[in-house]
Structure formats: C-alpha cells, structure tokens
Design a protein around this motif. Structure first.
Motif, short mmCIF file in Angstrom:
data_model
loop_
_atom_site.label_atom_id
_atom_site.label_comp_id
_atom_site.label_asym_id
_atom_site.label_seq_id
_atom_site.Cartn_x
_atom_site.Cartn_y
_atom_site.Cartn_z
N ARG A 66 0.69 -1.53 -0.14
CA ARG A 66 -0.17 -0.06 0.27
C ARG A 66 1.05 1.04 -0.11
NH1 ARG A 66 -4.47 0.28 4.20
NH2 ARG A 66 -4.58 2.30 3.32
N PHE A 67 2.15 1.11 0.57
CA PHE A 67 2.62 2.68 0.77
C PHE A 67 4.17 1.94 0.42
CE2 PHE A 67 -0.63 2.08 4.28
CZ PHE A 67 -1.19 3.17 3.45
N PRO A 68 4.40 1.36 -0.86
CA PRO A 68 6.09 1.53 -1.09
C PRO A 68 7.00 2.35 -0.91
CG PRO A 68 4.66 1.54 -3.65
CD PRO A 68 3.59 1.79 -1.88
N GLU A 69 6.36 3.75 -0.68
CA GLU A 69 7.77 4.80 -0.59
C GLU A 69 8.69 4.79 0.82
OE1 GLU A 69 3.75 6.41 0.24
OE2 GLU A 69 4.96 5.55 -1.14
N ALA A 70 6.87 3.54 1.85
CA ALA A 70 7.80 4.03 3.44
C ALA A 70 8.66 2.83 4.01
CB ALA A 70 6.64 3.99 4.39
N LYS A 71 9.82 3.50 4.18
CA LYS A 71 11.46 2.29 4.72
C LYS A 71 10.30 1.33 5.96
CE LYS A 71 13.61 4.02 1.26
NZ LYS A 71 13.38 3.14 -0.38
N LEU A 72 10.33 0.08 5.66
CA LEU A 72 9.98 -0.76 7.06
C LEU A 72 11.31 -1.53 7.54
CD1 LEU A 72 7.37 -2.57 4.35
CD2 LEU A 72 6.78 -0.08 6.48
N VAL A 73 11.29 -1.10 9.16
CA VAL A 73 12.17 -1.27 9.91
C VAL A 73 11.80 -2.17 10.82
CG1 VAL A 73 13.88 -1.16 10.81
CG2 VAL A 73 13.40 0.35 9.14
N MET A 74 11.75 -3.87 11.09
CA MET A 74 11.42 -4.84 12.23
C MET A 74 12.36 -3.87 13.11
SD MET A 74 8.85 -6.62 12.57
CE MET A 74 9.23 -7.46 10.49
N VAL A 75 11.63 -4.61 14.67
CA VAL A 75 12.53 -4.27 15.94
C VAL A 75 11.92 -5.61 16.47
CG1 VAL A 75 12.55 -2.47 17.87
CG2 VAL A 75 12.03 -1.44 15.23
N THR A 76 13.32 -5.72 16.56
CA THR A 76 13.21 -7.04 17.09
C THR A 76 14.20 -7.36 18.27
OG1 THR A 76 14.61 -8.28 16.05
CG2 THR A 76 12.43 -8.39 15.45
N SER A 77 14.51 -8.42 19.58
CA SER A 77 14.85 -8.58 20.53
C SER A 77 16.11 -9.58 19.95
CB SER A 77 13.90 -9.34 21.77
OG SER A 77 12.91 -8.64 22.08
N LEU A 78 15.93 -10.27 18.57
CA LEU A 78 17.02 -11.28 18.75
C LEU A 78 16.36 -11.40 17.21
CD1 LEU A 78 19.35 -12.94 18.48
CD2 LEU A 78 17.69 -15.02 19.25
N VAL A 79 17.87 -11.05 16.47
CA VAL A 79 17.07 -10.92 14.38
C VAL A 79 17.60 -12.50 14.10
CG1 VAL A 79 18.35 -10.03 12.60
CG2 VAL A 79 18.07 -9.09 14.16
N ASP A 80 16.58 -13.57 14.05
CA ASP A 80 16.99 -14.91 13.89
C ASP A 80 16.15 -14.70 12.25
OD1 ASP A 80 14.90 -17.11 13.18
OD2 ASP A 80 15.97 -17.91 14.58
N GLU A 81 17.70 -15.57 11.76
CA GLU A 81 17.68 -16.04 10.33
C GLU A 81 16.09 -15.57 9.32
OE1 GLU A 81 20.03 -19.15 7.43
OE2 GLU A 81 21.01 -18.31 9.53
N ARG A 82 15.81 -16.50 10.37
CA ARG A 82 14.41 -17.56 9.84
C ARG A 82 13.45 -16.19 8.97
NH1 ARG A 82 13.17 -22.77 12.48
NH2 ARG A 82 13.95 -20.63 14.48
N LEU A 83 13.16 -15.02 10.44
CA LEU A 83 12.22 -14.05 10.56
C LEU A 83 13.35 -12.78 9.53
CD1 LEU A 83 10.47 -11.56 12.04
CD2 LEU A 83 12.14 -11.32 14.06
#
Length: 223
Positions: free
Chosen positions: A83-100
C-alpha cells in the motif's frame, strides 16, 4: 480500542512506531523526539491501528514489532509495502533470527534493529534506512540470500548496465553506498544514481529488496 497516539511534530524525518509494548514504544518515541531530529508522528499498539496511522501520516520510516496482538509484523509489513511502497519498513526485534529475517526481507522490510540499540544508534539507523541503505549485517545478508537462491525464468534485470550489475553485486555483498564508491573510485552521488537506476529497473523500493530479487533471478551470486 486504543487510538494511536499523536505526538508533536518536528520538521525532519517522520516516523510511525507500531508496537504493543506501550511503555517501550512511548520511551523510544520520547527519546527520539528529544533529539530534535525525528518526528514521531504516531504510536500504534496493533497492526490495524498501525496501518491506519501509516495511511494518515505517510512516514518516511516505520518501526514495527514482530509480535502484535492482532497480526504478526511480517504480514503487516507485506500489506504496508504493497500500500505504501515509499515508506521504509524496519523490523524491531529482541533477537534477529535468520528465518524471521528471510520472511521480513521477502515482505519488503528494508532493515532490522534490535531493542538494545541506544537512541543515537537508532537515530543513525533511521537516517540510514531513509537514505536508502540496508540495515542488516553483511553476514546475515549473505545467509538470507543463500536461502532464497533459486533461478527463475524471465528477463528481470536484463536492461542493467555492466556498471549497474557491478554495483548490484556490491549491494548483495552488504556494502554501503560510501563503501561502494570507495571500491569503484567514484563519487557517492554517482553510486547513489546507480542504485536508484537499479531499483527502478528491478521495480523495487529498497536495497534489501533489490538483493532478494537479484539473487532469486540469478543476476548475482551470493558471496
């Protein structure tokens, strides 16, 4: 249902935070606001409210948690990216998991930050991803690209120049624009122009997405 919280704007990068951990989200928003560099336009505790907030405020960057009460962050990221391809999406996590990371990259996320980042590091990350950089370590990027390596039929990237293919390979190696400029002995602006041409020709909106498409289509080899 709790309305997303409106915070006084700053004339700079506009951000929406989507996180059901309200105290954490409000603390991050207050810290970012205090720097005077980031306008946290809204905080939303659910996926539905977050999607609505992004539609209203049209942020440059969206910080979203993976675990939300009404949906998971990857599914939300996919909707937001469409819907909003111009927005940069950043996932905020406690642990960066390879599958995630793999799922999030394919959903359109431009990067990842862990919740143990300092305010200065978070501001730098927001500015970096807004400027078109990929927020992911080269090691994790390489692992993810190896997982999605599969050739497909078609002519994706057939119109890339030799120099653009070279730049694309460096993007897939996890290099930043300044690092690529140093390798090629050209200006930062020249690399930025090449990257924009690559994104346009591959019909993507971030360096991470370009790396995923290039690897899947066989344009480059993970190194």
């Amino acid at each position: 249902m709790r309305d997303h919280e409106r915070i006084e704007p700053h004339p700079s990068l506009r951000v929406v935070i989507i996180d059901d951990h309200v105290m954490f989200a409000e603390g991050v928003a207050a810290s970012l606001r205090a720097t005077g560099e980031v306008d946290v336009a809204a905080i939303a505790p659910t996926a539905d409210e977050g999607e609505a907030a992004v539609g209203v405020h049209r942020p440059h960057v969206v910080l979203l948690d993976f675990g939300l009460p009404d949906d998971d962050g990857v599914t939300l990221a996919r909707r937001l990216h469409q819907r909003f391809p111009e927005a940069k999406l950043v996932m905020v996590t406690s642990l960066v998991d390879e599958r995630l990371v793999l799922r999030a990259v394919e959903a359109g996320c431009a990067g990842f930050v862990t919740k143990d980042r300092t305010v200065d590091e978070l501001v730098a990350a927001i500015r970096s991803v807004a400027d078109g950089e990929a927020l992911i370590s080269p090691v994790m990027l390489n692992k993810v690209l190896r997982q999605i390596r599969r050739r497909s039929e078609g002519t994706v990237g057939s119109d890339l120049s030799d120099r653009e293919r070279e730049v694309l390979q460096y993007v897939c190696d996890g290099l930043t624009n300044p690092a690529i400029a140093e390798r090629l002995h050209v200006s930062h602006n020249t690399v930025r122009s090449h990257v924009q041409n690559i994104l346009s020709k591959l019909q993507v909106h971030s360096k991470l997405e370009a790396a995923a498409v290039a690897t899947r289509s066989g344009l480059v080899e993970p190194r």
